[in-house]
Design a protein around this motif. Sequence first.
Motif, mmCIF file in Angstrom:
data_model
loop_
_atom_site.group_PDB
_atom_site.id
_atom_site.type_symbol
_atom_site.label_atom_id
_atom_site.label_comp_id
_atom_site.label_asym_id
_atom_site.label_seq_id
_atom_site.Cartn_x
_atom_site.Cartn_y
_atom_site.Cartn_z
ATOM 1 N N ARG A 75 1.053 -1.037 -0.026
ATOM 2 C CA ARG A 75 -0.028 -0.107 0.188
ATOM 3 C C ARG A 75 0.766 1.334 0.133
ATOM 4 O O ARG A 75 0.546 2.045 -0.750
ATOM 5 N N LEU A 76 1.921 1.285 0.958
ATOM 6 C CA LEU A 76 2.537 2.565 1.039
ATOM 7 C C LEU A 76 3.694 2.620 -0.436
ATOM 8 O O LEU A 76 3.663 3.743 -0.959
ATOM 9 N N GLN A 77 3.757 1.420 -1.023
ATOM 10 C CA GLN A 77 4.715 1.660 -2.391
ATOM 11 C C GLN A 77 3.632 2.390 -3.340
ATOM 12 O O GLN A 77 4.125 3.025 -4.180
ATOM 13 N N ALA A 78 2.386 1.794 -3.292
ATOM 14 C CA ALA A 78 1.490 2.399 -4.106
ATOM 15 C C ALA A 78 1.540 3.855 -4.387
ATOM 16 O O ALA A 78 1.296 4.474 -5.045
ATOM 17 N N ILE A 79 1.213 4.174 -2.753
ATOM 18 C CA ILE A 79 0.977 5.717 -2.570
ATOM 19 C C ILE A 79 2.271 6.431 -2.790
ATOM 20 O O ILE A 79 2.626 7.560 -3.491
ATOM 21 N N ALA A 80 3.588 5.924 -2.718
ATOM 22 C CA ALA A 80 4.769 6.480 -3.290
ATOM 23 C C ALA A 80 5.008 6.543 -4.654
ATOM 24 O O ALA A 80 5.400 7.659 -5.470
ATOM 25 N N ILE A 81 4.450 5.766 -5.435
ATOM 26 C CA ILE A 81 4.399 5.608 -6.815
ATOM 27 C C ILE A 81 3.570 6.692 -7.365
ATOM 28 O O ILE A 81 3.905 7.438 -8.413
ATOM 29 N N GLU A 82 2.225 6.765 -6.808
ATOM 30 C CA GLU A 82 1.451 7.883 -7.225
ATOM 31 C C GLU A 82 1.894 9.233 -7.054
ATOM 32 O O GLU A 82 1.833 10.094 -7.970
ATOM 33 N N ALA A 83 2.808 9.353 -5.830
ATOM 34 C CA ALA A 83 3.257 10.756 -5.559
ATOM 35 C C ALA A 83 4.575 11.116 -6.396
ATOM 36 O O ALA A 83 4.585 12.040 -6.788
ATOM 37 N N ALA A 84 5.170 10.021 -6.725
ATOM 38 C CA ALA A 84 6.236 10.461 -7.815
ATOM 39 C C ALA A 84 5.807 10.587 -9.288
ATOM 40 O O ALA A 84 6.395 11.607 -9.895
ATOM 41 N N GLU A 85 4.654 9.946 -9.721
ATOM 42 C CA GLU A 85 4.072 10.191 -10.928
ATOM 43 C C GLU A 85 3.693 11.872 -10.913
ATOM 44 O O GLU A 85 3.891 12.394 -11.675
ATOM 45 N N GLN A 86 3.326 12.255 -9.854
ATOM 46 C CA GLN A 86 2.666 13.508 -9.726
ATOM 47 C C GLN A 86 3.776 14.784 -9.524
ATOM 48 O O GLN A 86 3.612 15.958 -10.212
ATOM 49 N N CYS A 87 4.707 14.334 -8.999
ATOM 50 C CA CYS A 87 5.774 15.398 -8.574
ATOM 51 C C CYS A 87 6.983 15.435 -9.473
ATOM 52 O O CYS A 87 7.929 16.270 -9.267
ATOM 53 N N GLY A 88 6.866 14.547 -10.460
ATOM 54 C CA GLY A 88 8.192 14.489 -11.261
ATOM 55 C C GLY A 88 9.196 13.600 -11.176
ATOM 56 O O GLY A 88 10.158 13.812 -11.665
ATOM 57 N N ARG A 89 9.277 12.835 -10.209
ATOM 58 C CA ARG A 89 10.334 11.905 -9.750
ATOM 59 C C ARG A 89 10.664 11.040 -10.872
ATOM 60 O O ARG A 89 9.385 10.563 -11.487
ATOM 61 N N THR A 90 11.867 10.558 -11.128
ATOM 62 C CA THR A 90 11.983 9.593 -12.185
ATOM 63 C C THR A 90 12.716 8.417 -11.311
ATOM 64 O O THR A 90 12.638 7.343 -11.907
ATOM 65 N N ARG A 91 12.993 8.511 -9.870
ATOM 66 C CA ARG A 91 13.212 7.504 -9.152
ATOM 67 C C ARG A 91 12.468 7.286 -7.898
ATOM 68 O O ARG A 91 11.859 8.212 -7.396
ATOM 69 N N LEU A 92 11.852 6.187 -7.446
ATOM 70 C CA LEU A 92 11.147 5.765 -6.364
ATOM 71 C C LEU A 92 11.778 5.887 -5.126
ATOM 72 O O LEU A 92 12.932 5.365 -5.010
ATOM 73 N N PRO A 93 11.221 6.339 -4.014
ATOM 74 C CA PRO A 93 12.007 6.040 -2.742
ATOM 75 C C PRO A 93 11.631 4.588 -2.544
ATOM 76 O O PRO A 93 10.831 3.886 -2.710
ATOM 77 N N GLU A 94 12.727 3.708 -1.883
ATOM 78 C CA GLU A 94 12.720 2.539 -1.531
ATOM 79 C C GLU A 94 12.056 2.622 -0.096
ATOM 80 O O GLU A 94 12.248 3.333 0.694
ATOM 81 N N ILE A 95 11.111 1.402 0.023
ATOM 82 C CA ILE A 95 10.515 1.449 1.287
ATOM 83 C C ILE A 95 10.888 0.270 2.146
ATOM 84 O O ILE A 95 10.707 -0.766 1.508
ATOM 85 N N ALA A 96 11.227 0.406 3.018
ATOM 86 C CA ALA A 96 12.091 -1.108 3.804
ATOM 87 C C ALA A 96 10.964 -1.559 4.795
ATOM 88 O O ALA A 96 10.026 -0.979 4.734
ATOM 89 N N GLU A 97 11.425 -2.844 5.019
ATOM 90 C CA GLU A 97 10.232 -3.443 6.034
ATOM 91 C C GLU A 97 10.551 -2.942 7.273
ATOM 92 O O GLU A 97 11.635 -2.038 7.679
ATOM 93 N N PRO A 98 9.624 -2.816 8.298
ATOM 94 C CA PRO A 98 9.583 -2.202 9.400
ATOM 95 C C PRO A 98 10.937 -2.611 10.260
ATOM 96 O O PRO A 98 11.163 -4.014 10.166
#
Length: 248
Positions: free
Chosen positions: A132-155
Amino acid sequence: MPATPAWPPKSLPRLFVRSRLSEGAIVELDGGQANYLGNVMRLAEGAEVLLFDGESGEWLARIAEATRKRMTLAVESKTRQPEAIPDVWLAFAPVKRTQTDWLVEKATELGAAWLLPLITRRTIAERVKLERLQAIAIEAAEQCGRTRLPEIAEPVALKQLLAGRDADRRLYFADEQGGEPPIDAFAPGPALIVTGPEGGFTDEERDAIRGADNAVPVSLGPRILRAETAALAALAAYMTVAGDWRTY
Ligand code: SAM
């Protein structure tokens, strides 16, 4: 003299795809993305779309085929190289789901390279849905113009984080009990920002963090910020003093 319109136009839809992009590549979109371009944006064959794969930069593509069930895009040219993002990691204590979603969205926009859900004694949400957090990061990256996604680590548990970390990566500890002002604390270079849960860190945890190698306590001002606010305020302060806001 009218300004030369930006190329590619900022208004083009922008999508993250998992397949590796290159000139001439054909990309098949998944149902959700095909529905978005076809039914929401009402685009037809020949329309332009921006794509990025998180690695190779941003590309201009054109809808090659659009049927009710399937949409393929033909990749034409590269529009941007992958951007260099500051090497800043954010270890934050997850809070309630809506606030955690919001934190991940905003931290992606602000340019975090890694997001690490941090489990501390008073962390309320021990489990986070990474997908879920990865999907949120993808949508935010699509909108803000990032070409690299943040890595999201396991807790990760605080003890584990402190034991396993590379001390060359400076640890910035947002401590409401006091620390250096951001302007003095932050410096360019690999960074790990640590912020606490709504209930704060225990004294034992605080001592362990303050006692870690290459750790700097940072004050975010005289007011007690909510956990998600503190995480984003610390990240924004880092970007201002030591990140890519200095040079852009
Ligand atoms: N337990 C604390 C209290 O009630 O006094 C408040 C914790 S605060 C809601 C959550 C986290 O945000 C803290 O652990 C800290 O990392 C960060 N934080 C909040 N305000 C801060 C400030 N003024 N300076 C530095 N960090 C702050």
